[in-house]
Enzyme design. Structure first.
Site, mmCIF file in Angstrom:
data_model
loop_
_atom_site.group_PDB
_atom_site.id
_atom_site.type_symbol
_atom_site.label_atom_id
_atom_site.label_comp_id
_atom_site.label_asym_id
_atom_site.label_seq_id
_atom_site.Cartn_x
_atom_site.Cartn_y
_atom_site.Cartn_z
ATOM 1 N N SER A 118 0.835 -1.200 0.000
ATOM 2 C CA SER A 118 0.000 0.000 0.000
ATOM 3 C C SER A 118 0.870 1.251 0.000
ATOM 4 O O SER A 118 2.057 1.175 0.311
ATOM 5 C CB SER A 118 -0.865 0.002 1.264
ATOM 6 O OG SER A 118 -1.346 1.290 1.578
ATOM 7 N N TYR A 170 -3.360 -0.036 10.030
ATOM 8 C CA TYR A 170 -3.206 -0.407 8.620
ATOM 9 C C TYR A 170 -1.787 -0.093 8.136
ATOM 10 O O TYR A 170 -1.141 -0.915 7.492
ATOM 11 C CB TYR A 170 -4.227 0.367 7.800
ATOM 12 C CG TYR A 170 -4.296 0.040 6.337
ATOM 13 C CD1 TYR A 170 -3.670 0.854 5.400
ATOM 14 C CD2 TYR A 170 -5.021 -1.053 5.889
ATOM 15 C CE1 TYR A 170 -3.750 0.566 4.039
ATOM 16 C CE2 TYR A 170 -5.106 -1.337 4.534
ATOM 17 C CZ TYR A 170 -4.471 -0.523 3.618
ATOM 18 O OH TYR A 170 -4.549 -0.807 2.271
HETATM 19 P P1 NAP Z 1 -12.065 -4.679 -0.560
HETATM 20 O O1 NAP Z 1 -12.811 -4.099 -1.707
HETATM 21 O O2 NAP Z 1 -12.443 -4.316 0.839
HETATM 22 O O3 NAP Z 1 -12.027 -6.284 -0.718
HETATM 23 C C1 NAP Z 1 -11.416 -7.015 0.273
HETATM 24 C C2 NAP Z 1 -11.596 -8.482 -0.049
HETATM 25 O O4 NAP Z 1 -10.927 -9.247 0.942
HETATM 26 C C3 NAP Z 1 -13.035 -8.943 -0.063
HETATM 27 O O5 NAP Z 1 -13.181 -9.950 -1.064
HETATM 28 C C4 NAP Z 1 -13.210 -9.575 1.321
HETATM 29 O O6 NAP Z 1 -14.244 -10.530 1.244
HETATM 30 C C5 NAP Z 1 -11.833 -10.195 1.523
HETATM 31 N N1 NAP Z 1 -11.423 -10.385 2.928
HETATM 32 C C6 NAP Z 1 -11.338 -9.446 3.906
HETATM 33 N N2 NAP Z 1 -10.926 -10.012 5.052
HETATM 34 C C7 NAP Z 1 -10.765 -11.340 4.798
HETATM 35 C C8 NAP Z 1 -10.362 -12.457 5.593
HETATM 36 N N3 NAP Z 1 -10.063 -12.310 6.886
HETATM 37 N N4 NAP Z 1 -10.291 -13.667 5.004
HETATM 38 C C9 NAP Z 1 -10.602 -13.814 3.694
HETATM 39 N N5 NAP Z 1 -10.986 -12.795 2.882
HETATM 40 C C10 NAP Z 1 -11.057 -11.583 3.448
HETATM 41 O O7 NAP Z 1 -10.515 -4.289 -0.682
HETATM 42 P P2 NAP Z 1 -9.656 -3.791 -1.940
HETATM 43 O O8 NAP Z 1 -9.729 -2.309 -2.032
HETATM 44 O O9 NAP Z 1 -9.978 -4.633 -3.129
HETATM 45 O O10 NAP Z 1 -8.185 -4.134 -1.395
HETATM 46 C C11 NAP Z 1 -7.613 -5.403 -1.612
HETATM 47 C C12 NAP Z 1 -6.213 -5.342 -1.035
HETATM 48 O O11 NAP Z 1 -5.531 -4.211 -1.594
HETATM 49 C C13 NAP Z 1 -6.199 -5.123 0.475
HETATM 50 O O12 NAP Z 1 -5.085 -5.796 1.030
HETATM 51 C C14 NAP Z 1 -5.984 -3.614 0.614
HETATM 52 O O13 NAP Z 1 -5.360 -3.280 1.843
HETATM 53 C C15 NAP Z 1 -5.063 -3.374 -0.535
HETATM 54 N N6 NAP Z 1 -5.028 -2.005 -1.040
HETATM 55 C C16 NAP Z 1 -6.175 -1.371 -1.414
HETATM 56 C C17 NAP Z 1 -6.072 -0.073 -1.943
HETATM 57 C C18 NAP Z 1 -7.275 0.713 -2.386
HETATM 58 O O14 NAP Z 1 -7.118 1.942 -2.587
HETATM 59 N N7 NAP Z 1 -8.437 0.106 -2.543
HETATM 60 C C19 NAP Z 1 -4.824 0.512 -2.099
HETATM 61 C C20 NAP Z 1 -3.689 -0.165 -1.662
HETATM 62 C C21 NAP Z 1 -3.804 -1.437 -1.151
HETATM 63 P P3 NAP Z 1 -15.043 -11.005 2.605
HETATM 64 O O15 NAP Z 1 -15.394 -9.740 3.353
HETATM 65 O O16 NAP Z 1 -16.228 -11.754 2.083
HETATM 66 O O17 NAP Z 1 -14.093 -11.854 3.364
HETATM 67 C C1 GCO Z 2 -6.918 5.320 3.247
HETATM 68 C C2 GCO Z 2 -7.026 4.402 2.063
HETATM 69 C C3 GCO Z 2 -5.661 3.876 1.692
HETATM 70 C C4 GCO Z 2 -5.782 2.932 0.538
HETATM 71 C C5 GCO Z 2 -4.463 2.392 0.138
HETATM 72 C C6 GCO Z 2 -3.541 3.429 -0.383
HETATM 73 O O1 GCO Z 2 -7.814 5.303 4.099
HETATM 74 O O2 GCO Z 2 -5.928 6.056 3.271
HETATM 75 O O3 GCO Z 2 -7.925 3.344 2.330
HETATM 76 O O4 GCO Z 2 -5.085 3.248 2.783
HETATM 77 O O5 GCO Z 2 -6.590 1.863 0.864
HETATM 78 O O6 GCO Z 2 -3.893 1.599 1.109
HETATM 79 O O7 GCO Z 2 -2.443 2.768 -0.966
#
Ligand code: NAP
Ligand code: GCO
Length: 264
Positions: free
Chosen positions: A144, A157
């Site tokens: 992230s 986080y």
């Molecule tokens: P999201 O939309 O909240 O999706 C999260 C997924 O993980 C869902 O399918 C959820 O399904 C599953 N999940 C959560 N906890 C779980 C557990 N304990 N066991 C199994 N499955 C679990 O998140 P996203 O934005 O796609 O992010 C995916 C990854 O990218 C995360 O690691 C997040 O930190 C990272 N990330 C996101 C962003 C962003 O801007 N969106 C940026 C950087 C990094 P269930 O709830 O059904 O389990």
């Molecule tokens: C926040 C956001 C970020 C993104 C991501 C950025 O609250 O700042 O959720 O943390 O999820 O991790 O890379």
């Protein structure tokens, strides 16, 4: 010729019912991989299976909480039995809690660490022995911006994602000699359900202040989409990245490189 093909490979993408994980799984499938994924909710699972099917992807879904080591071991064993040894692991499942640190309960802090950091340890530990036996493996940890930067209300986080960057480097250090490459992908701000609260329209219909902040802080002047992550996942899962280990590839529209729009 550079080999980006994943034909004949088995990929497990955790938390890939929707969002970034779903898009990466789609990319891996389009490159030829067989896909297994997991999530906790049956409702999410049912919709995800239909969504994968609509894309022509015969994904195998598991209701499994990545923090439960026994369930993870059982899931990995079943994948090995039905699809084959896991060649590619994407530790994607993750949550965030946005609470000022002094107001955050210890249990809330621990839950974020458990899912975002301990679980990648658990799942990696479950797949590495078979990767060693097979003579190769790819582990991709979804880090992230918060692997590098802090911000208000996301202490747990940021601690987890900072730790995940170092777990990535340590897996690379410890298992590189077995032809296992462990790298990270650091998405910028991506439009998924996880960030939906940061993009909600205000009562007067105006953009959320955080939405405007991120767009101003990103040279690409937009939020990323889950599809923006597909190429980096395929690259780090393929033989094209066999001499890359312990790195985090930031797919962030330039946000980490940019001090922010200068005053006019
Ligand atoms: P999201 O939309 O909240 O999706 C999260 C997924 O993980 C869902 O399918 C959820 O399904 C599953 N999940 C959560 N906890 C779980 C557990 N304990 N066991 C199994 N499955 C679990 O998140 P996203 O934005 O796609 O992010 C995916 C990854 O990218 C995360 O690691 C997040 O930190 C990272 N990330 C996101 C962003 C962003 O801007 N969106 C940026 C950087 C990094 P269930 O709830 O059904 O389990
Ligand atoms: C926040 C956001 C970020 C993104 C991501 C950025 O609250 O700042 O959720 O943390 O999820 O991790 O890379």
């Amino acid at each position: 010729m550079v080999n980006f093909s994943l034909e004949g490979k088995v990929a497990l993408v955790t938390g890939a019912a929707y969002g970034i994980g779903f898009a990466m799984a789609q990319g891996l499938a389009e490159a030829g991989a067989k896909i297994a994924f997991n999530c906790r909710s049956k409702e999410h699972m049912d919709k995800a299976l239909a969504d994968y099917k609509a894309l022509g992807i015969d994904a195998k879904g598991y209701l499994c909480d990545v923090t439960n080591e026994e369930d993870v071991k059982a899931m990995v064993a079943d994948i090995e039995k039905t699809l084959g040894v896991i060649d590619i692991l994407v530790n994607n499942a993750g949550i965030i809690k946005r609470i000022p640190m002094v107001d955050m309960k210890v249990e809330e802090f621990r839950q974020v660490i458990d899912i975002d950091l301990t679980a990648p340890f658990i799942v990696s530990k479950a797949v590495i022995p078979a990767m060693i036996k097979k003579g190769h493996g790819k582990i991709i940890n979804i880090c992230s911006m918060m692997s590098e930067l802090g911000r208000e209300t996301v202490s747990a986080y940021a601690a987890a994602k900072g730790g995940l960057k170092m777990l990535t480097r340590n897996i690379a250090s410890e298992y590189g000699e077995y032809n296992i490459q462990c790298n990270g992908i650091g998405p910028g701000y991506i439009a998924t359900p996880q960030t939906a609260p940061l993009r909600e329209r205000q009562p007067d219909g105006s953009r959320h202040p955080f939405d405007s902040f991120i767009v101003a802080k990103t040279p690409a002047a937009r939020w990323g989409t889950p599809e923006d992550l597909m190429g980096s996942a395929v690259f780090l899962a393929s033989d094209a990245s066999n001499f890359i280990n312990g790195q985090v590839l930031y797919v962030d529209g330039g946000i980490l490189a940019y001090i922010g729009k200068q005053p006019k």
